[in-house]
Scaffold this motif. Structure first.
Motif, PDB file in Angstrom:
ATOM      1  N   PRO A 143       0.811  -1.221   0.000  1.00 37.76           N
ATOM      2  CA  PRO A 143       0.000   0.000   0.000  1.00 37.76           C
ATOM      3  C   PRO A 143       0.844   1.270   0.000  1.00 37.76           C
ATOM      4  CG  PRO A 143      -0.936  -1.619   1.490  1.00 37.76           C
ATOM      5  CD  PRO A 143       0.383  -2.177   1.042  1.00 37.76           C
ATOM      6  N   ALA A 144       2.027   1.220   0.643  1.00 42.07           N
ATOM      7  CA  ALA A 144       2.872   2.411   0.719  1.00 42.07           C
ATOM      8  C   ALA A 144       3.573   2.724  -0.596  1.00 42.07           C
ATOM      9  CB  ALA A 144       3.906   2.247   1.833  1.00 42.07           C
ATOM     10  N   MET A 145       3.583   1.780  -1.543  1.00 40.71           N
ATOM     11  CA  MET A 145       4.177   2.039  -2.860  1.00 40.71           C
ATOM     12  C   MET A 145       3.160   2.629  -3.828  1.00 40.71           C
ATOM     13  SD  MET A 145       6.297  -1.423  -3.668  1.00 40.71           S
ATOM     14  CE  MET A 145       7.671  -2.008  -2.669  1.00 40.71           C
ATOM     15  N   ASP A 179      -2.938  -4.221  -4.190  1.00 37.76           N
ATOM     16  CA  ASP A 179      -1.934  -3.391  -3.529  1.00 37.76           C
ATOM     17  C   ASP A 179      -0.985  -4.183  -2.640  1.00 37.76           C
ATOM     18  OD1 ASP A 179      -3.615  -4.035  -1.469  1.00 37.76           O
ATOM     19  OD2 ASP A 179      -3.956  -1.986  -0.780  1.00 37.76           O
ATOM     20  N   GLU A 180      -1.072  -5.503  -2.659  1.00 36.33           N
ATOM     21  CA  GLU A 180      -0.159  -6.331  -1.881  1.00 36.33           C
ATOM     22  C   GLU A 180       0.270  -7.533  -2.707  1.00 36.33           C
ATOM     23  OE1 GLU A 180      -1.370  -7.351   2.040  1.00 36.33           O
ATOM     24  OE2 GLU A 180      -2.278  -5.401   2.446  1.00 36.33           O
ATOM     25  N   LEU A 181       1.499  -7.474  -3.194  1.00 42.35           N
ATOM     26  CA  LEU A 181       2.045  -8.570  -4.003  1.00 42.35           C
ATOM     27  C   LEU A 181       3.503  -8.777  -3.615  1.00 42.35           C
ATOM     28  CD1 LEU A 181       0.691  -7.687  -7.576  1.00 42.35           C
ATOM     29  CD2 LEU A 181      -0.069  -9.579  -6.128  1.00 42.35           C
ATOM     30  N   PRO A 182       3.985 -10.015  -3.617  1.00 44.42           N
ATOM     31  CA  PRO A 182       5.405 -10.252  -3.334  1.00 44.42           C
ATOM     32  C   PRO A 182       6.270  -9.870  -4.531  1.00 44.42           C
ATOM     33  CG  PRO A 182       4.314 -12.313  -3.881  1.00 44.42           C
ATOM     34  CD  PRO A 182       3.235 -11.263  -3.821  1.00 44.42           C
ATOM     35  N   ALA A 199      -1.786   6.710  -6.298  1.00 44.95           N
ATOM     36  CA  ALA A 199      -0.674   7.097  -5.437  1.00 44.95           C
ATOM     37  C   ALA A 199      -0.887   6.572  -4.029  1.00 44.95           C
ATOM     38  CB  ALA A 199      -0.532   8.615  -5.414  1.00 44.95           C
ATOM     39  N   ALA A 200       0.197   6.347  -3.316  1.00 44.65           N
ATOM     40  CA  ALA A 200       0.118   5.898  -1.933  1.00 44.65           C
ATOM     41  C   ALA A 200      -0.529   6.975  -1.075  1.00 44.65           C
ATOM     42  CB  ALA A 200       1.511   5.579  -1.403  1.00 44.65           C
ATOM     43  N   PRO A 201      -1.320   6.574  -0.081  1.00 49.96           N
ATOM     44  CA  PRO A 201      -1.873   7.574   0.841  1.00 49.96           C
ATOM     45  C   PRO A 201      -0.755   8.223   1.635  1.00 49.96           C
ATOM     46  CG  PRO A 201      -2.239   5.352   1.671  1.00 49.96           C
ATOM     47  CD  PRO A 201      -1.698   5.205   0.277  1.00 49.96           C
ATOM     48  N   ARG A 202      -0.954   9.439   1.998  1.00 52.54           N
ATOM     49  CA  ARG A 202       0.058  10.156   2.781  1.00 52.54           C
ATOM     50  C   ARG A 202      -0.427  10.338   4.211  1.00 52.54           C
ATOM     51  NH1 ARG A 202       3.752  12.808  -0.631  1.00 52.54           N
ATOM     52  NH2 ARG A 202       3.214  12.663  -2.828  1.00 52.54           N
ATOM     53  N   PRO A 203       0.470  10.249   5.219  1.00 55.71           N
ATOM     54  CA  PRO A 203       1.883   9.876   5.061  1.00 55.71           C
ATOM     55  C   PRO A 203       2.038   8.376   4.867  1.00 55.71           C
ATOM     56  CG  PRO A 203       1.400  10.189   7.368  1.00 55.71           C
ATOM     57  CD  PRO A 203       0.121  10.539   6.623  1.00 55.71           C
TER      58      PRO A 203
END
Length: 269
Positions: A143-145, A179-182, A199-203
C-alpha cells in the motif's frame, strides 16, 4: 486487497474479468538482474530519451540502447512460462506477437495515473482481437508504494484510451484493488481493461521504489499500430536475443505492424 482464485479459475474467468494475478511469478534470479537494469534505464536518462523520442520524433533521437538490448529485459520479454501462459486459448492462443515494453522505477510517494486503457487501435472500433499487457512488479506491491485498481469487465467497452480520464484516480464502484504482491509478481490485463495507478496515501511509511515493467503482446491477424518510432529496432533486438524461433516464430516479427504515427498517446508514463 481482493483475494485471488487459482490460475485455472482465473483463466476460466478472464473473458469476463479481463485480468489475472500471478503472485511471485518471476524467478528470483531474473528479478535480481532486472532491478539494476531498470535503475540504469532510469538513472542514465535513457527512459526520458525514449519518452522524448515518442513525443517529438522529428526532433529527438531514439535512445542509444533500447530495452530489449539489456540482457534481463530481453529474457523477460520472451520468458518461457509467460509465453506458454499467453499461448492458452483463453488468453492469446498460439499465434501472437510482442508489441512493446516500458520500464520504470517510481519514487516513494510518486504520483498516480488517471483511469485509462492501453488497447492499441486507431480509431477504437472493436475488441475482435485480444491484446494483453503483462505488468511485472519487480519489487512487488505494498500500500505504501501505491496500488493498481482495475475495473473488471470494462475491456468490453469500445472507448478511447482516455475516456475515463475525468475520473482521475478516484475509487469506482465495482473496482478491484491490487496493492499487496510479493516481489516478482505479474498482473495480466486485457489491454482494453480500464485501470489506474493510485498514489500511496500520505503519510506513507515503508514505501520503497515502485519497479514496474510492462510488456504487451497481441494476437496476430491485423496490423497493429506501434507506439514507438523506433519499434523496428526493438523488434530486431528481440529477434537477436529472443527464444528459439521454432516455438514462437512470429514473436518479434515486424510484418504484423502498420507504420508509426505519432498520437501523443501510448508513450511511457
Amino acid at each position: 486487497m481482493i483475494g485471488f482464485m487459482d490460475l485455472d479459475a482465473q483463466l476460466e474467468n478472464f473473458d469476463k474479468s479481463g485480468y489475472l494475478v500471478l503472485p511471485g511469478f518471476l524467478p528470483p534470479g531474473l528479478v535480481g538482474r532486472l532491478a539494476p537494469e531498470v535503475d540504469r534505464w532510469v538513472d542514465t536518462g535513457l527512459r526520458q530519451i525514449s519518452i522524448d523520442a515518442c513525443l517529438r520524433p522529428g526532433e529527438c533521437a531514439p535512445p542509444s540502447t533500447v530495452e530489449l538490448e539489456m540482457e534481463a529485459h530481453a529474457e523477460l520479454a520472451s520468458h518461457t512460462p509467460l509465453l506458454e501462459l499467453l499461448s492458452d486459448d483463453r488468453l492469446l492462443g498460439a499465434d501472437f506477437v510482442f508489441h512493446h515494453l516500458h520500464s520504470d522505477r517510481r519514487p516513494p510517494g510518486g504520483s498516480g495515473k488517471n483511469w485509462h486503457h492501453d488497447y492499441e487501435q486507431r480509431p477504437q472500433r472493436d475488441r475482435e482481437l485480444p491484446m494483453i499487457h503483462a505488468l511485472h512488479y519487480i519489487g512487488g506491491l505494498t500500500p505504501a508504494m501505491g496500488s493498481l485498481a482495475v475495473m473488471p469487465g470494462s475491456h468490453g467497452q469500445v472507448a478511447e484510451k482516455d475516456a475515463w480520464n475525468h475520473l482521475g484516480t478516484a475509487w469506482q464502484p465495482g473496482e478491484a484493488l491490487i496493492d499487496e504482491l510479493p516481489p516478482g509478481s505479474t498482473v495480466l490485463l486485457h489491454s482494453a481493461l480500464f485501470h489506474t495507478r493510485r498514489a500511496a496515501p500520505r503519510p506513507a511509511t515503508g514505501g520503497g521504489p515502485r519497479y514496474m515493467i510492462d510488456a504487451s503482446y497481441c494476437r496476430t491477424g491485423t496490423l497493429w499500430p506501434p507506439v514507438k518510432p523506433y519499434w523496428r529496432t526493438v523488434l530486431s533486438a528481440g529477434r537477436d536475443r529472443g527464444p528459439d524461433q521454432g516455438r514462437w516464430p512470429e514473436l518479434f516479427s515486424d510484418r504484423h505492424f502498420s507504420e508509426y504515427v505519432r498520437t501523443g498517446r501510448g508513450t511511457p508514463a
